[in-house]
Design an enzyme around this catalytic site. Sequence first.
Site, PDB file in Angstrom:
ATOM      1  N   GLY A  52       0.699  -8.251   1.542  1.00 27.69           N
ATOM      2  CA  GLY A  52       0.335  -7.324   0.475  1.00 27.69           C
ATOM      3  C   GLY A  52      -0.726  -7.867  -0.460  1.00 27.69           C
ATOM      4  O   GLY A  52      -1.680  -8.526  -0.040  1.00 27.69           O
ATOM      5  N   ALA A 112      10.832 -19.079  -4.172  1.00 24.76           N
ATOM      6  CA  ALA A 112       9.913 -19.225  -5.313  1.00 24.76           C
ATOM      7  C   ALA A 112      10.629 -19.126  -6.656  1.00 24.76           C
ATOM      8  O   ALA A 112      10.094 -19.546  -7.680  1.00 24.76           O
ATOM      9  CB  ALA A 112       8.812 -18.172  -5.233  1.00 24.76           C
ATOM     10  N   ALA A 140       7.604  -9.851  -4.563  1.00 26.45           N
ATOM     11  CA  ALA A 140       8.378  -8.609  -4.446  1.00 26.45           C
ATOM     12  C   ALA A 140       9.624  -8.972  -3.660  1.00 26.45           C
ATOM     13  O   ALA A 140       9.551  -9.217  -2.466  1.00 26.45           O
ATOM     14  CB  ALA A 140       7.572  -7.540  -3.723  1.00 26.45           C
ATOM     15  N   TYR A 235      10.263   5.442 -10.140  1.00 23.93           N
ATOM     16  CA  TYR A 235       9.562   4.176 -10.339  1.00 23.93           C
ATOM     17  C   TYR A 235       9.441   3.827 -11.819  1.00 23.93           C
ATOM     18  O   TYR A 235      10.281   3.116 -12.364  1.00 23.93           O
ATOM     19  CB  TYR A 235       8.176   4.208  -9.650  1.00 23.93           C
ATOM     20  CG  TYR A 235       7.634   2.815  -9.425  1.00 23.93           C
ATOM     21  CD1 TYR A 235       7.738   2.204  -8.182  1.00 23.93           C
ATOM     22  CD2 TYR A 235       7.059   2.090 -10.461  1.00 23.93           C
ATOM     23  CE1 TYR A 235       7.270   0.906  -7.984  1.00 23.93           C
ATOM     24  CE2 TYR A 235       6.593   0.798 -10.273  1.00 23.93           C
ATOM     25  CZ  TYR A 235       6.700   0.215  -9.036  1.00 23.93           C
ATOM     26  OH  TYR A 235       6.254  -1.070  -8.853  1.00 23.93           O
ATOM     27  N   VAL A 273      -0.450   1.438  -2.229  1.00 24.81           N
ATOM     28  CA  VAL A 273      -0.937   1.054  -0.900  1.00 24.81           C
ATOM     29  C   VAL A 273       0.253   0.953   0.047  1.00 24.81           C
ATOM     30  O   VAL A 273       1.397   0.883  -0.388  1.00 24.81           O
ATOM     31  CB  VAL A 273      -1.675  -0.315  -0.902  1.00 24.81           C
ATOM     32  CG1 VAL A 273      -3.085  -0.186  -1.435  1.00 24.81           C
ATOM     33  CG2 VAL A 273      -0.896  -1.367  -1.652  1.00 24.81           C
TER      34      VAL A 273
END
Length: 400
Positions: A52, A112, A140, A235, A273
Amino acid sequence: MIIKPKTRGFICTTTHPVGCEANVLEQINITKAKGPVANGPKKVLVIGSSSGYGLSSRIAAAFGSGAATLGVFFEKPGTETKPGTAGWYNSAAFDKFAKQGGLYSKSLNCDAFSHEAKQKAIELIKQDLGQVDMVVYSLASPVRKLPDSGELIRSSLKPIGETYKSTAVDTNKDLIIETSVEPATEQEIEDTVTVMGGQDWELWINALAEAGVLTPDCKTVAYSYIGTELTWPIYWHGALGKAKMDLDRAAHALNDKLSATGGSANVAVLKSVVTQASSAIPVMPLYIAMVFKKMREEGLHEGCQEQINRMFHERLYRADGAAPAVDDANRLRLDDWELRDEIQQHCRDLWPTITTENLSELTDYREYKEEFLKLFGFGIESVDYDADVNPEVNFDVEQF
């Protein structure tokens, strides 16, 4: 082994290493064609660099700006009998092409969110780069393991307050359906902010700053999506929106800190996207299929790479050295083309008229499906999918 696409829900469970490499090369070529970034970064840390917008950022830094890059991600390598994740193959391909181009490239395959990831990244930066002048935060994840307690927290893709009902597309059956999503509980909202909000970005930047591995003029950017009224209920006005608002909070706190020495922190609001992340959000595939068709017709279409290249060239690293244009919340807006009135009015008018029968005619749904499979390395003309490929691909990556 011979690898064919197999989809389940909104993921493809197989991936093709040669196809993923072809994708990465295509993005590199798009970046090179745009020309070099004036005054671009030279040493860049990308947190969430395997797919991404994170992958596009790493490519833009390396192949648009000649930067040394350190990528952090959480992916699975392939074995003799099973392909790895697309992000593994993307990262392997990036590493190969970067090294061929004489660029420094190292990667950490780890959680992470952990303290260990931050410490390891700091050690590598000190050892190899000294300091970094850009940090991209592009994680994400549906789950975050809290670094101190080890508790697993999960995010939710849910509305707030009332049940969300809308037209959507069942991407497995290619049917227009009515979908409904129950509202999030207070706990689910809080958990989504914990997973997808700005807390971990702050932990990263604070750890890097305390270790002295940020240049005085270091820029950091984290990615967000706001969208429009068609997607707001699920969202921006939903649990995920609360997390993205927390990202704004973190950006202001970090900007106060970094700007004291000439650095900056911004949220960049990007366009919709086709990514593994967006395909999981109800309504997004249908909205994307509609908006893509209109934007293509208007000559405004951008994929991940074009969008990030525009952010580098026209926002963060302008040739004239001017500060980037920001909105009233100090955000970089790259969703400006998507949000044009004529584009959104077209989508609003079209939305209630879409049926299973006219879906492919009125929208770019077929292209959506092709782009989705492409994320996993499938449907690329230059690749022979009947050829035997080795799913085990190794590269310069440390795993822990």
